[in-house]
Enzyme design. Sequence first.
Site, mmCIF file in Angstrom:
data_model
loop_
_atom_site.group_PDB
_atom_site.id
_atom_site.type_symbol
_atom_site.label_atom_id
_atom_site.label_comp_id
_atom_site.label_asym_id
_atom_site.label_seq_id
_atom_site.Cartn_x
_atom_site.Cartn_y
_atom_site.Cartn_z
ATOM 1 N N HIS A 94 12.904 -2.698 2.222
ATOM 2 C CA HIS A 94 12.292 -1.423 2.610
ATOM 3 C C HIS A 94 13.206 -0.303 2.149
ATOM 4 C CE1 HIS A 94 9.152 -3.181 5.016
ATOM 5 N NE2 HIS A 94 10.059 -4.025 5.499
ATOM 6 N N LEU A 95 12.621 0.745 1.650
ATOM 7 C CA LEU A 95 13.401 1.912 1.220
ATOM 8 C C LEU A 95 14.083 2.557 2.416
ATOM 9 C CD1 LEU A 95 10.567 3.200 -1.062
ATOM 10 C CD2 LEU A 95 12.857 2.634 -1.900
ATOM 11 N N SER A 96 13.296 2.757 3.486
ATOM 12 C CA SER A 96 13.831 3.406 4.684
ATOM 13 C C SER A 96 14.375 2.347 5.641
ATOM 14 C CB SER A 96 12.718 4.218 5.367
ATOM 15 O OG SER A 96 11.651 3.356 5.751
ATOM 16 N N ALA A 107 3.282 -0.880 4.812
ATOM 17 C CA ALA A 107 2.737 -0.941 6.178
ATOM 18 C C ALA A 107 2.237 -2.340 6.539
ATOM 19 C CB ALA A 107 1.612 0.081 6.323
ATOM 20 N N ARG A 112 13.223 4.185 12.705
ATOM 21 C CA ARG A 112 11.991 4.966 12.663
ATOM 22 C C ARG A 112 11.106 4.656 13.889
ATOM 23 N NH1 ARG A 112 9.352 4.817 7.001
ATOM 24 N NH2 ARG A 112 8.419 6.712 7.851
ATOM 25 N N ASN A 147 8.255 -5.589 -0.863
ATOM 26 C CA ASN A 147 8.107 -4.457 0.045
ATOM 27 C C ASN A 147 6.612 -4.382 0.345
ATOM 28 O OD1 ASN A 147 7.936 -2.140 1.490
ATOM 29 N ND2 ASN A 147 9.104 -0.859 0.050
ATOM 30 N N ARG A 195 5.692 12.636 -2.214
ATOM 31 C CA ARG A 195 5.798 13.199 -0.871
ATOM 32 C C ARG A 195 6.862 12.441 -0.108
ATOM 33 N NH1 ARG A 195 0.117 12.591 1.674
ATOM 34 N NH2 ARG A 195 1.522 11.557 3.109
ATOM 35 N N PRO A 238 0.776 -1.236 0.000
ATOM 36 C CA PRO A 238 0.000 0.000 0.000
ATOM 37 C C PRO A 238 0.811 1.291 0.000
ATOM 38 C CG PRO A 238 -0.883 -1.536 1.600
ATOM 39 C CD PRO A 238 0.370 -2.161 1.063
ATOM 40 N N ASN A 239 0.337 2.216 -0.785
ATOM 41 C CA ASN A 239 0.819 3.604 -0.855
ATOM 42 C C ASN A 239 2.139 3.766 -1.601
ATOM 43 O OD1 ASN A 239 -1.404 4.768 0.643
ATOM 44 N ND2 ASN A 239 -0.512 3.789 2.438
ATOM 45 N N GLU A 294 12.925 -9.547 1.669
ATOM 46 C CA GLU A 294 12.146 -8.362 2.030
ATOM 47 C C GLU A 294 12.979 -7.115 1.759
ATOM 48 O OE1 GLU A 294 11.510 -7.924 6.275
ATOM 49 O OE2 GLU A 294 9.689 -6.756 5.911
ATOM 50 N N ARG A 313 7.268 0.384 13.543
ATOM 51 C CA ARG A 313 7.822 -0.130 12.275
ATOM 52 C C ARG A 313 8.965 -1.132 12.509
ATOM 53 N NH1 ARG A 313 5.633 3.481 8.354
ATOM 54 N NH2 ARG A 313 5.311 5.535 9.258
ATOM 55 N N HIS A 355 4.157 -4.693 8.913
ATOM 56 C CA HIS A 355 4.084 -4.556 10.371
ATOM 57 C C HIS A 355 2.774 -5.072 10.950
ATOM 58 C CE1 HIS A 355 7.368 -2.015 9.250
ATOM 59 N NE2 HIS A 355 6.586 -1.098 8.719
ATOM 60 N N TYR A 363 11.726 8.378 1.968
ATOM 61 C CA TYR A 363 11.679 7.368 0.909
ATOM 62 C C TYR A 363 12.483 7.707 -0.340
ATOM 63 C CZ TYR A 363 7.841 5.907 3.911
ATOM 64 O OH TYR A 363 7.099 5.525 4.996
ATOM 65 N N ASP A 366 1.759 -15.494 6.248
ATOM 66 C CA ASP A 366 1.418 -16.905 6.047
ATOM 67 C C ASP A 366 1.466 -17.281 4.567
ATOM 68 O OD1 ASP A 366 1.142 -17.206 8.756
ATOM 69 O OD2 ASP A 366 -1.048 -17.273 8.757
HETATM 70 O O1 CA2 Z 1 10.579 2.053 3.881
HETATM 71 C C1 CA2 Z 1 9.750 1.376 3.270
HETATM 72 O O2 CA2 Z 1 9.925 0.934 2.144
HETATM 73 C C2 CA2 Z 1 8.370 1.139 3.909
HETATM 74 O O3 CA2 Z 1 7.965 -0.195 3.563
HETATM 75 C C3 CA2 Z 1 7.411 2.139 3.299
HETATM 76 C C4 CA2 Z 1 6.014 2.089 3.923
HETATM 77 C C5 CA2 Z 1 6.090 2.140 5.444
HETATM 78 O O4 CA2 Z 1 4.793 1.965 6.012
HETATM 79 C C6 CA2 Z 1 7.020 1.077 6.006
HETATM 80 O O5 CA2 Z 1 7.092 1.226 7.417
HETATM 81 C C7 CA2 Z 1 8.415 1.221 5.424
HETATM 82 C C8 CA2 Z 1 5.171 3.262 3.445
HETATM 83 C C9 CA2 Z 1 5.042 3.407 1.968
HETATM 84 C C10 CA2 Z 1 4.246 4.652 1.685
HETATM 85 O O6 CA2 Z 1 4.964 5.464 0.807
HETATM 86 C C11 CA2 Z 1 4.555 6.738 0.617
HETATM 87 C C12 CA2 Z 1 5.274 7.463 -0.300
HETATM 88 C C13 CA2 Z 1 4.934 8.773 -0.543
HETATM 89 C C14 CA2 Z 1 3.865 9.355 0.095
HETATM 90 C C15 CA2 Z 1 3.145 8.629 1.021
HETATM 91 C C16 CA2 Z 1 3.484 7.300 1.274
#
Ligand code: CA2
Length: 158
Positions: free
Chosen positions: A106-108, A83, A113, A80, A24, A16-17, A104, A117, A86, A29, A93
Amino acid sequence: MSDPVRRPVVAVLNGPNLNLLGERDPQAYGTATLADIEKLCLETGDRLGLDIDFRQTNHEGVLVDAIHELRRTAAGVVINAAALSHTSVSVRDALAVVEGPVVEVHLSNIHRREAFRHHSFVAEVADGVVTGCGARGYAMAVEHVAHLVAAAVEEVAS
Ligand code: CA2
């Protein structure tokens, strides 16, 4: 003309997202869009002789269905789950029954954080985790899947 030899497929799944990347939150990210990341994965796959099946969904059930669909056919999976990493026991599963390696990404750096997370259900069933390396982490994850697939093939041949 004979058919070209089919290349192994690595699925790169995004939760998601992540479709909003580049719009943003560049501090968390980076500035790459998801299309930029897909291009990076395709280039990495080409270099390694792999096809990449790159997907993104905002829906947990769609992600679970995608994992089921790919669990026997994909040589490996990079995920990836955003959210859902978590929160989602169902994604965990589903990944647990994937036949190939799962890495797995993750960008961040999720450990630097907010506390919510720090735990990932995905990590519990992953063969490796790349976190905090930005978009480059996807290339690293694809490379690691390729390495694990090659190692498994060698093991069977020996
Ligand atoms: O660091 C990552 O790749 C995450 O998987 C990104 C997720 C976050 O919930 C994880 O804790 C770490 C969030 C992705 C949402 O990305 C956005 C990008 C721009 C604007 C809003 C959300």
